[in-house]
Design a protein around this motif. Sequence first.
Motif, short mmCIF file in Angstrom:
data_model
loop_
_atom_site.label_atom_id
_atom_site.label_comp_id
_atom_site.label_asym_id
_atom_site.label_seq_id
_atom_site.Cartn_x
_atom_site.Cartn_y
_atom_site.Cartn_z
N THR A 1 0.81 -1.37 0.02
CA THR A 1 0.03 0.12 0.04
C THR A 1 0.94 1.25 -0.15
OG1 THR A 1 -0.30 -0.06 2.49
CG2 THR A 1 -2.05 -1.03 1.20
N SER A 2 1.95 1.21 -0.04
CA SER A 2 2.97 2.50 0.16
C SER A 2 2.92 3.13 -1.03
CB SER A 2 4.46 1.96 0.51
OG SER A 2 5.02 1.04 -0.51
N GLY A 3 2.63 2.57 -2.27
CA GLY A 3 2.38 3.18 -3.39
C GLY A 3 1.12 3.73 -3.66
N GLN A 4 0.04 3.77 -3.03
CA GLN A 4 -1.15 4.15 -3.32
C GLN A 4 -1.23 5.93 -3.03
OE1 GLN A 4 -3.77 0.41 -1.50
NE2 GLN A 4 -4.30 2.48 -0.63
N LYS A 5 -1.99 6.31 -3.78
CA LYS A 5 -2.22 7.67 -3.69
C LYS A 5 -3.18 8.17 -2.68
CE LYS A 5 -1.00 8.64 -8.62
NZ LYS A 5 -1.31 9.23 -9.91
N ARG A 6 -4.05 7.34 -2.43
CA ARG A 6 -4.97 7.59 -1.46
C ARG A 6 -5.03 6.53 -0.57
NH1 ARG A 6 -10.52 7.89 -2.48
NH2 ARG A 6 -10.62 9.33 -0.77
N PHE A 7 -5.61 6.97 0.79
CA PHE A 7 -5.81 5.90 1.81
C PHE A 7 -7.28 5.95 2.45
CE2 PHE A 7 -1.24 6.91 1.67
CZ PHE A 7 -0.59 5.55 1.76
N PRO A 8 -8.23 5.48 1.51
CA PRO A 8 -9.46 5.81 1.94
C PRO A 8 -10.19 4.81 3.03
CG PRO A 8 -9.46 4.30 -0.20
CD PRO A 8 -8.11 4.85 0.10
N SER B 138 -8.51 1.33 3.04
CA SER B 138 -8.56 0.13 2.27
C SER B 138 -7.41 -0.02 1.41
CB SER B 138 -9.80 0.44 1.23
OG SER B 138 -9.80 -0.55 0.10
N GLN B 139 -6.91 -1.34 1.27
CA GLN B 139 -5.79 -1.64 0.26
C GLN B 139 -6.70 -1.78 -1.31
OE1 GLN B 139 -3.50 -5.14 1.22
NE2 GLN B 139 -2.68 -5.28 -1.18
N GLY B 140 -6.32 -0.91 -2.09
CA GLY B 140 -7.14 -0.69 -3.26
C GLY B 140 -8.12 0.20 -3.05
N SER B 141 -8.85 0.23 -4.16
CA SER B 141 -9.91 1.14 -4.30
C SER B 141 -11.29 0.86 -3.48
CB SER B 141 -10.34 1.50 -5.54
OG SER B 141 -11.37 2.40 -5.73
N LEU B 142 -12.08 1.65 -2.92
CA LEU B 142 -13.35 1.31 -1.91
C LEU B 142 -14.32 1.09 -3.22
CD1 LEU B 142 -13.55 3.48 0.99
CD2 LEU B 142 -13.94 0.90 0.89
N SER B 143 -14.05 1.69 -4.56
CA SER B 143 -15.22 1.38 -5.58
C SER B 143 -15.34 0.06 -5.99
CB SER B 143 -14.83 2.51 -6.86
OG SER B 143 -13.89 1.54 -7.35
N LYS B 144 -14.38 -0.63 -5.64
CA LYS B 144 -14.38 -2.17 -6.00
C LYS B 144 -15.17 -2.73 -4.56
CE LYS B 144 -10.25 -2.25 -8.90
NZ LYS B 144 -9.03 -2.87 -8.95
N ARG C 30 -7.87 -5.32 3.43
CA ARG C 30 -7.08 -4.11 4.62
C ARG C 30 -5.60 -4.84 4.59
NH1 ARG C 30 -11.04 -1.60 7.00
NH2 ARG C 30 -13.05 -2.72 7.41
N ASP C 31 -4.46 -3.97 4.86
CA ASP C 31 -3.14 -4.07 4.85
C ASP C 31 -2.67 -4.48 6.41
OD1 ASP C 31 -0.73 -4.47 3.98
OD2 ASP C 31 -0.31 -2.44 3.32
N HIS C 32 -1.52 -4.72 6.36
CA HIS C 32 -1.00 -5.26 7.87
C HIS C 32 -0.99 -4.09 8.83
CE1 HIS C 32 1.69 -8.22 5.52
NE2 HIS C 32 0.26 -8.56 5.42
#
Length: 482
Positions: free
Chosen positions: A100-107, A389-395, A400-402
């Motif tokens: 998740t370190s490369g995510q632009k958002r942390f929804p 969320s790990q990844g987009s909430l739209s999916k 969830r990450d560690h």
Amino acid sequence: MNILEDFHQLETRRHFFSRGRHLLGGAALASLLGNSTKAATESQPVGSHFPAKAKRVIYLHMVGGPSQMDLFDYKPVMQKFYDKDLPDSVRMGQRLTTMTSGQKRFPIAPSKYKFSPAGESGMWMNTELLPNLAKKADEICWMRSLHTEAINHEPAIAAMQTGNQVPGRPCLGAWASYGLGSDNENLPAFVVLVATPSNREQEQAISSRLWSAGYLPGVHSGVSFRSKGDPILYINNPPGVPDAIRKKTIDGLNALNELNYQALGDPETHTRIRQYEMAFRMQASVPELTDLSSETENTFKLYGEAAKKPGTFANTALMTRRLAERGVRFIQVYHNNWDHHSNVGGRMPSQCKDVDQPCFALLEDLKQRGMLDDTLVIWGGEFGRTIYSQGSLSKQNYGRDHHPRCFSMWMAGGGAKGGAIYGETDDFSYNIVKDPLHIHDFHATVLNLLGFDHEKFTYKFQGLDQRLTGVEPAHVVKELIS
């Protein structure tokens, strides 16, 4: 001829004996202490420091890291933060995994499950997916402020099991075996069972290093029972080999091993002798142990129909009770697939269905048999999960990450304080705001329930008094003890 050989050829007799004086003295001392040295290698229990509240432990490890905010750490405020980014003031620069370190958002992804207060203690928990366990709320000691330094599975599981992220140390079960010894000469003091989850979407590797004795005598390693085929490899005699010949063969091997020990003094040789003898005795005890035909229909109704199917968590829970009542000191159970990087909504219900009724049944079964008071049951993973969320909430299949900064576990029986709720996290289940509980404190408390002072419960290795809780300060948490 090399330089070292030249040196030995020219060395004087006086120099040789001068150089070897400590070795000769040690050999003389070893001969004088022969009986005590042998006694040490026989791995007799060291004995407790004070009266124990628990005689045995059943440790249910949920491999992968259960999501605390979806099970036991109720955060209703998060409904208002749905899909909003986790504030920097909450994260406070915590390092993230590469997932998740490369995510632009942390929804923020609030829990989608129903929580209700359970029991007189009013413990808020996921009663939608854990309705049976909720009935035991007042018998369970809830811990919501565990934390660890490890952020990835391998070091986190090692830390949770052995007190250190570096593999090779003795695990908690090995320490218990070392301290308590066996209560049944026909079964090991420490047994390991691996339950197969009904959903096998994302399992973590589980290896025998997790139940290793490390630097303790090898006899304290866990013995792994299989769920299919023979419960233990080679427990049956080869075709045409009766018990009498098998016993004669083992006696011969043990005699040779004893000669080897007398010549070399390797304590692991005595471990091998004891393990051969144990294996022979287990040929009679294990088949009776694993035969569930004597269990009543009421028992299977209590644990659920899945208890009749080898390898399921329900079957494993029933097997732990049978092991416990036969004197096994430490039973380690692993249940996989709690690493919810995706599809939380699809996998969490199946995971909870696997464990909910069997965990309730195990506690109830032990209680009915008068064993819960002196049997400590532990449930938990190696860390928690993130509120974002790990990844987009739209999916639909968000994950969830560690999250090592806070996670939840529970204990019951064996001196654990029923109905106690220890620790508190912030509204994001991200940081601890009250009563932090480090894993070393947890280990110190478990050892205390077994009758051991964690600072005095040591084993000499490489010149140091090694201990489960390491060298950092650790504290027994009295609020968790009845």
